[in-house]
Design a protein around this motif. Structure first.
Motif, short mmCIF file in Angstrom:
data_model
loop_
_atom_site.label_atom_id
_atom_site.label_comp_id
_atom_site.label_asym_id
_atom_site.label_seq_id
_atom_site.Cartn_x
_atom_site.Cartn_y
_atom_site.Cartn_z
N HIS A 248 0.81 -1.20 0.00
CA HIS A 248 0.13 -0.03 -0.13
C HIS A 248 0.89 1.23 -0.04
N PRO A 249 1.93 1.34 0.78
CA PRO A 249 2.80 2.62 0.87
C PRO A 249 3.30 2.87 -0.65
N TRP B 71 2.10 1.63 -3.53
CA TRP B 71 0.98 2.26 -4.23
C TRP B 71 0.47 3.66 -4.15
N LEU B 72 0.59 4.06 -2.88
CA LEU B 72 0.34 5.61 -2.57
C LEU B 72 1.64 6.54 -3.15
N LEU B 73 2.54 6.12 -3.18
CA LEU B 73 3.84 6.97 -3.69
C LEU B 73 3.62 6.95 -5.29
N GLU C 11 0.89 6.72 -6.88
CA GLU C 11 -0.32 7.40 -7.41
C GLU C 11 -0.09 8.97 -7.20
N LYS C 12 0.72 9.24 -6.20
CA LYS C 12 1.16 10.79 -5.98
C LYS C 12 2.00 11.13 -6.94
N SER D 265 1.94 9.63 -10.11
CA SER D 265 1.10 10.02 -11.42
C SER D 265 0.19 11.28 -11.26
N ASN E 41 -6.77 9.75 -16.56
CA ASN E 41 -5.50 10.18 -15.84
C ASN E 41 -4.44 9.76 -16.89
#
Length: 113
Positions: free
Chosen positions: A54-55, A57-59, A61-62, A64, A84
Protein backbone atom coordinates in the motif's frame (compact mmCIF):
# COMPACT_ATOMS: atom_id res chain seq x y z
CA UNK A 1 50.93 -62.96 -29.03
CA UNK A 2 50.24 -59.29 -28.82
CA UNK A 3 52.52 -56.74 -30.32
CA UNK A 4 54.15 -54.62 -27.54
CA UNK A 5 54.34 -51.57 -29.82
CA UNK A 6 50.64 -51.81 -30.54
CA UNK A 7 49.76 -52.10 -26.84
CA UNK A 8 52.06 -49.18 -26.03
CA UNK A 9 50.46 -47.01 -28.74
CA UNK A 10 46.98 -47.79 -27.40
CA UNK A 11 48.07 -46.84 -23.88
CA UNK A 12 49.64 -43.62 -25.16
CA UNK A 13 46.46 -42.80 -27.07
CA UNK A 14 44.34 -43.38 -23.95
CA UNK A 15 46.63 -41.10 -21.94
CA UNK A 16 46.24 -38.35 -24.55
CA UNK A 17 42.46 -38.70 -24.39
CA UNK A 18 42.53 -38.54 -20.59
CA UNK A 19 44.74 -35.43 -20.69
CA UNK A 20 42.41 -33.77 -23.18
CA UNK A 21 39.34 -34.44 -21.05
CA UNK A 22 41.09 -33.11 -17.97
CA UNK A 23 41.92 -29.79 -19.64
CA UNK A 24 38.49 -29.21 -21.13
CA UNK A 25 36.59 -26.33 -19.57
CA UNK A 26 32.90 -25.71 -19.56
CA UNK A 27 31.71 -22.51 -21.17
CA UNK A 28 29.79 -19.97 -19.14
CA UNK A 29 26.16 -19.70 -20.07
CA UNK A 30 25.54 -16.29 -21.59
CA UNK A 31 22.25 -17.20 -23.10
CA UNK A 32 19.87 -14.34 -23.68
CA UNK A 33 17.00 -16.55 -22.58
CA UNK A 34 18.34 -16.59 -19.03
CA UNK A 35 18.76 -12.82 -19.03
CA UNK A 36 15.25 -12.28 -20.39
CA UNK A 37 13.77 -14.73 -17.89
CA UNK A 38 15.58 -12.94 -15.07
CA UNK A 39 14.22 -9.60 -16.29
CA UNK A 40 10.66 -10.94 -16.48
CA UNK A 41 10.90 -12.32 -12.95
CA UNK A 42 12.27 -9.03 -11.60
CA UNK A 43 9.59 -7.02 -13.45
CA UNK A 44 6.84 -9.29 -12.10
CA UNK A 45 8.17 -8.85 -8.56
CA UNK A 46 8.30 -5.06 -9.02
CA UNK A 47 4.71 -5.03 -10.32
CA UNK A 48 3.55 -7.17 -7.40
CA UNK A 49 5.21 -4.75 -5.00
CA UNK A 50 3.47 -1.80 -6.66
CA UNK A 51 0.05 -3.45 -6.58
CA UNK A 52 0.16 -5.17 -3.20
CA UNK A 53 2.26 -2.89 -0.96
CA UNK A 54 0.00 0.00 0.00
CA UNK A 55 2.68 2.66 0.74
CA UNK A 56 4.36 1.99 -2.59
CA UNK A 57 0.98 2.24 -4.34
CA UNK A 58 0.36 5.62 -2.67
CA UNK A 59 3.80 6.83 -3.76
CA UNK A 60 3.17 5.75 -7.35
CA UNK A 61 -0.25 7.39 -7.26
CA UNK A 62 1.23 10.68 -5.99
CA UNK A 63 3.85 10.56 -8.74
CA UNK A 64 1.09 9.98 -11.27
CA UNK A 65 -0.89 12.97 -9.99
CA UNK A 66 2.25 15.12 -10.06
CA UNK A 67 2.89 14.19 -13.68
CA UNK A 68 -0.78 14.86 -14.49
CA UNK A 69 -0.48 18.34 -12.96
CA UNK A 70 2.68 18.92 -14.97
CA UNK A 71 0.91 17.82 -18.15
CA UNK A 72 -2.04 20.14 -17.34
CA UNK A 73 0.16 23.18 -16.76
CA UNK A 74 2.18 22.64 -19.92
CA UNK A 75 -0.94 21.90 -21.99
CA UNK A 76 0.46 18.65 -23.35
CA UNK A 77 -2.47 16.64 -22.03
CA UNK A 78 -5.52 17.49 -20.00
CA UNK A 79 -6.18 15.36 -16.93
CA UNK A 80 -9.56 15.65 -15.29
CA UNK A 81 -10.93 13.59 -12.43
CA UNK A 82 -11.87 10.62 -14.62
CA UNK A 83 -9.05 10.53 -17.15
CA UNK A 84 -5.49 10.08 -15.92
CA UNK A 85 -3.08 10.20 -18.88
CA UNK A 86 0.00 9.43 -16.80
CA UNK A 87 -1.53 6.69 -14.67
CA UNK A 88 -0.69 3.61 -16.72
CA UNK A 89 2.67 5.00 -17.79
CA UNK A 90 3.66 5.46 -14.16
CA UNK A 91 2.15 2.20 -12.89
CA UNK A 92 3.84 0.09 -15.56
CA UNK A 93 6.80 2.34 -16.44
CA UNK A 94 8.39 2.85 -13.03
CA UNK A 95 8.64 -0.92 -12.33
CA UNK A 96 9.95 -1.37 -15.88
CA UNK A 97 12.74 1.16 -15.31
CA UNK A 98 13.50 -0.34 -11.93
CA UNK A 99 13.61 -3.86 -13.39
CA UNK A 100 15.96 -2.68 -16.16
CA UNK A 101 18.31 -1.11 -13.63
CA UNK A 102 18.30 -4.16 -11.33
CA UNK A 103 18.83 -6.54 -14.26
CA UNK A 104 21.73 -4.45 -15.54
CA UNK A 105 23.35 -4.38 -12.09
CA UNK A 106 22.98 -8.15 -11.70
CA UNK A 107 24.32 -8.78 -15.19
CA UNK A 108 27.32 -6.48 -14.70
CA UNK A 109 28.11 -8.00 -11.29
CA UNK A 110 28.05 -11.49 -12.80
CA UNK A 111 30.43 -10.40 -15.60
CA UNK A 112 32.76 -8.81 -13.06
CA UNK A 113 33.30 -12.13 -11.32
Amino acid sequence: MSNPLFVHSIEAHEQVIIKRTQTMQTAKSNSRIHIIALFIIIYTICQAIVFFVHPVWLLIEKLSFFIDDLLNTTGIALADGEFNPAGLWVIFGIPLLLALIISYLIKSSIKAH
